[in-house]
Design a protein around this motif. Structure first.
Motif, mmCIF file in Angstrom:
data_model
loop_
_atom_site.group_PDB
_atom_site.id
_atom_site.type_symbol
_atom_site.label_atom_id
_atom_site.label_comp_id
_atom_site.label_asym_id
_atom_site.label_seq_id
_atom_site.Cartn_x
_atom_site.Cartn_y
_atom_site.Cartn_z
ATOM 1 N N SER A 77 81.295 57.957 -48.002
ATOM 2 C CA SER A 77 80.339 56.988 -47.041
ATOM 3 C C SER A 77 79.028 57.219 -47.116
ATOM 4 O O SER A 77 78.307 56.723 -46.398
ATOM 5 C CB SER A 77 80.767 57.403 -45.516
ATOM 6 O OG SER A 77 82.345 56.993 -45.480
ATOM 7 N N HIS A 78 78.397 58.036 -48.147
ATOM 8 C CA HIS A 78 77.007 58.154 -48.414
ATOM 9 C C HIS A 78 76.835 58.814 -49.738
ATOM 10 O O HIS A 78 76.932 60.137 -49.823
ATOM 11 C CB HIS A 78 76.371 59.007 -47.192
ATOM 12 C CG HIS A 78 74.805 59.137 -47.242
ATOM 13 N ND1 HIS A 78 74.111 58.744 -46.260
ATOM 14 C CD2 HIS A 78 73.932 59.648 -48.354
ATOM 15 C CE1 HIS A 78 72.776 59.097 -46.528
ATOM 16 N NE2 HIS A 78 72.843 59.191 -47.824
ATOM 17 N N HIS B 257 79.734 54.231 -50.436
ATOM 18 C CA HIS B 257 78.729 53.318 -49.699
ATOM 19 C C HIS B 257 77.338 53.892 -50.161
ATOM 20 O O HIS B 257 76.948 55.140 -50.016
ATOM 21 C CB HIS B 257 78.678 53.664 -47.988
ATOM 22 C CG HIS B 257 79.870 53.312 -47.306
ATOM 23 N ND1 HIS B 257 80.423 53.664 -46.383
ATOM 24 C CD2 HIS B 257 81.207 52.502 -47.761
ATOM 25 C CE1 HIS B 257 81.324 53.138 -45.823
ATOM 26 N NE2 HIS B 257 82.061 52.430 -47.053
ATOM 27 N N SER C 171 77.707 59.044 -39.646
ATOM 28 C CA SER C 171 78.072 59.321 -41.053
ATOM 29 C C SER C 171 77.503 60.727 -41.463
ATOM 30 O O SER C 171 76.158 61.158 -41.205
ATOM 31 C CB SER C 171 77.270 58.386 -41.840
ATOM 32 O OG SER C 171 77.258 58.640 -43.172
ATOM 33 N N ALA D 116 82.429 59.091 -40.356
ATOM 34 C CA ALA D 116 82.630 58.597 -41.858
ATOM 35 C C ALA D 116 81.922 59.857 -42.551
ATOM 36 O O ALA D 116 80.985 60.298 -42.185
ATOM 37 C CB ALA D 116 81.880 57.375 -42.090
ATOM 38 N N GLY E 184 80.868 61.782 -46.237
ATOM 39 C CA GLY E 184 80.406 61.546 -47.651
ATOM 40 C C GLY E 184 79.946 62.814 -48.136
ATOM 41 O O GLY E 184 79.759 63.739 -47.526
ATOM 42 N N CYS F 118 87.279 59.981 -44.523
ATOM 43 C CA CYS F 118 87.118 59.361 -46.092
ATOM 44 C C CYS F 118 87.926 57.941 -46.065
ATOM 45 O O CYS F 118 87.987 57.369 -47.240
ATOM 46 C CB CYS F 118 87.489 60.276 -46.805
ATOM 47 S SG CYS F 118 86.208 61.763 -47.244
ATOM 48 N N ALA G 131 85.666 55.387 -42.595
ATOM 49 C CA ALA G 131 84.705 54.850 -43.742
ATOM 50 C C ALA G 131 84.883 53.351 -43.797
ATOM 51 O O ALA G 131 83.843 52.620 -43.843
ATOM 52 C CB ALA G 131 85.077 55.487 -44.912
ATOM 53 N N ALA H 207 82.977 52.014 -40.687
ATOM 54 C CA ALA H 207 81.395 52.265 -40.744
ATOM 55 C C ALA H 207 81.064 51.329 -41.764
ATOM 56 O O ALA H 207 79.831 50.743 -41.765
ATOM 57 C CB ALA H 207 81.333 53.397 -41.748
ATOM 58 N N ALA H 208 81.855 50.432 -42.561
ATOM 59 C CA ALA H 208 81.399 49.512 -43.679
ATOM 60 C C ALA H 208 81.728 48.105 -42.919
ATOM 61 O O ALA H 208 81.522 47.156 -43.580
ATOM 62 C CB ALA H 208 82.114 49.545 -44.814
#
Length: 526
Positions: free
Chosen positions: A67-68, A222, A383, A426, A428, A467, A471, A474-475
């Motif tokens: 996510s990042h 992401h 995130s 989320a 990452g 994940c 996630a 979040a998108a």
């Protein structure tokens, strides 16, 4: 009914679909899930060209998403000598003495602030190891760098500079640059003189990197930047030659000083996409890093720093978010310190109910108790990057903890507190700040390290959701991704063990039997 392109059988499927939580087989057609159930449910979809894979009891989950991450810009950040294993100044000098030169330069990355042993970052500490060569050394946080005297001269940096964002060319009392460059605008002063890879080299490295990510179970990322010049062109060029191993969602930066035309350009960028990538959202910075003294804190750090926002006018940030929100653009804001997090939360609150689950905060390294409930109340997505905890120490002797002091260091990475409060969390890696291995993200979410180790970790299911389903939320893709259900994207990860039930240390090393992104097998365990 048309036959499936891919059928997976013999699996322990964790669908994360509450209406059908477990299954043993599924079928994929045109990049989407066509059927989920047992082998009898998918048998009728087998055709002459259907590929069938028996997973031998592997646990199949929705595809893991970072996510990042920075897989495009990170190719530049992770160029040259890897200093991530350097622990002290002697190790740093030794590594620089033997470093390969690129067009006469020493370029390095991944250096931990703790290697300086509490000393101020200064080029005098490394000049004798460089033999006069220009050097550019990125510190691990991606928000600061050390440039040698020759590098400063090549870039024409002879004293302090003024920027529209919070950034600093650190100088001594006589106004001479120390070589410490803090935040993006200061580091970017060297862009025109640093060695650059060709377009073809970048394209090759990108596909290789994404393939390596897929081998850890990742099906998407992401991307928190637009990665430099003509990234859409770079991605289109790569897709003309192959299928991208990961699905990429890119968020271009929105920086201080932007005007209405600049904001409208970000809105227009949202239309750009390829087969397996698209631009979606915008990335802001509300502060920098704790170690660099640029995290925005409600009270100064132990060096008397950290009381300024990255946006010199924080209300201008709020206005920019409101402009993009009105245009339907989702935002992600880097906010590490408590003051930065609070300002972003207040900005989202000003949007009203329409702001729920449309905006997110990145990193959230230290926040007080009264801040935690606001994430769920406002629908702001948290995130977070569990591997970052490894840069700190449980006894608070690291630079991050010493800067904050014990009270604030005790609030480190409150991932479990946010989940327990009802927030969407989320997960990452922030590669190349930490390794992209998705299994490490899952494991450290369950067993936080360093200053965060005193707090509770996530459960195995919570980590997996971070994940996958979280996630996807979040998108803004919760209706099409993050679960295994008919009509959802065929993004899938097969583990050799059950990542929910197995101990965290085993998850960190789990075999990845199969990775599928958009219906394409992108990794197959040999």
């Amino acid at each position: 009914m048309p036959p499936a392109d891919l059928i997976l059988t013999g699996a322990n499927i964790r669908t994360l679909d509450p209406t059908n939580p477990r299954a043993t087989a599924l079928a994929v057609r045109d990049g989407h899930i066509a059927a989920v159930g047992d082998e009898a449910d998918v048998r009728a979809l087998r055709g002459p060209r259907t590929e069938t894979v028996h997973l031998g009891g592997a646990t199949l989950t929705p595809g893991l998403v970072d996510s990042h991450s920075h897989p495009v810009w990170g190719l530049e950040m992770a160029t040259g000598l890897d200093l991530s294993a350097v622990a002290d100044l002697d190790g740093l000098r030794g590594a620089l003495r033997t470093a390969a030169r690129v067009d006469g330069w020493v370029v390095a990355w991944g250096l931990d602030h703790n290697a300086f042993g509490g000393r101020p970052v200064h080029r005098d500490l490394v000049e004798d190891a460089l033999d006069g060569a220009p050097a550019f050394i990125r510190l691990y946080d991606g928000h600061s760098a050390l440039a040698s005297g020759a590098a400063l001269s090549a870039a024409g940096i002879t004293g302090p500079r003024t920027f529209t964002q919070r950034a600093t060319v650190v100088c001594d009392d006589a106004g001479r640059p120390t070589g410490h460059l803090v935040e993006h605008a200061a580091m970017d002063l060297l862009n025109d003189v640093l060695p650059r890879p060709s377009h073809a080299e970048r394209r090759t490295r990108l596909v290789e990197l994404l393939s390596a990510m897929a081998a850890t179970g990742l099906t998407g990322a992401h991307v928190m930047d637009l990665g430099g010049d003509d990234v859409p062109g770079l991605l289109a060029s790569a897709e003309a030659r192959t299928e991208l191993p990961l699905r990429l969602l890119l968020a271009p930066w929105c920086m201080p000083g932007v005007d209405k035309d600049g904001l409208d350009e970000i809105v227009a960028l949202q239309a750009e996409r390829g087969r397996h990538w698209r631009i979606g959202g915008a990335k802001f910075f509300m502060d920098g890093t704790v170690e660099g003294g640029t995290a925005w804190l409600e009270h100064a750090d132990c060096h008397g720093q950290g009381t300024d926002a990255f946006w010199p006018d924080p209300e201008a940030y709020a206005d920019a978010v409101r402009h993009l929100h009105a245009a339907g653009v989702r935002t992600a804001t880097h906010a590490i310190g408590d003051a930065a997090v609070r300002h972003v939360l207040d900005t989202v609150a000003s949007l009203g109910p329409g702001g729920r689950l449309a905006h997110r905060i990145e990193h959230i390294e230290t926040v007080p108790d009264d801040t935690v409930p606001h994430f769920a109340e406002l629908g702001v997505i948290a995130s977070m990057q569990p591997p970052h905890t490894a840069y700190t120490r449980a006894d608070h002797t690291d630079e991050w903890s010493k800067r904050l002091g014990d009270e604030r260091a005790a609030r480190a990475w409150r991932t479990r507190d946010l989940r327990d409060a009802g927030a969407v969390v989320a997960l990452g890696s922030d590669w190349p700040i930490a390794h992209y291995d998705a299994r490490q993200v899952l494991a450290t979410a369950r067993t936080p390290r360093g200053a965060a180790s005193a707090g509770a970790g996530l459960t195995g299911l919570m980590a997996l959701e971070g994940c996958t389903s979280h996630a996807a939320t979040a998108a803004g893709e919760g209706a099409v991704a993050g679960r295994i259900a008919p009509g959802f994207r065929a993004d899938l990860t097969a583990f050799g063990i059950d990542p929910v039930e197995a101990p965290a240390d085993e998850v960190a090393q789990a075999p990845i039997r199969l990775t599928v992104s958009g219906g394409h097998i992108t990794h197959r365990h040999q």
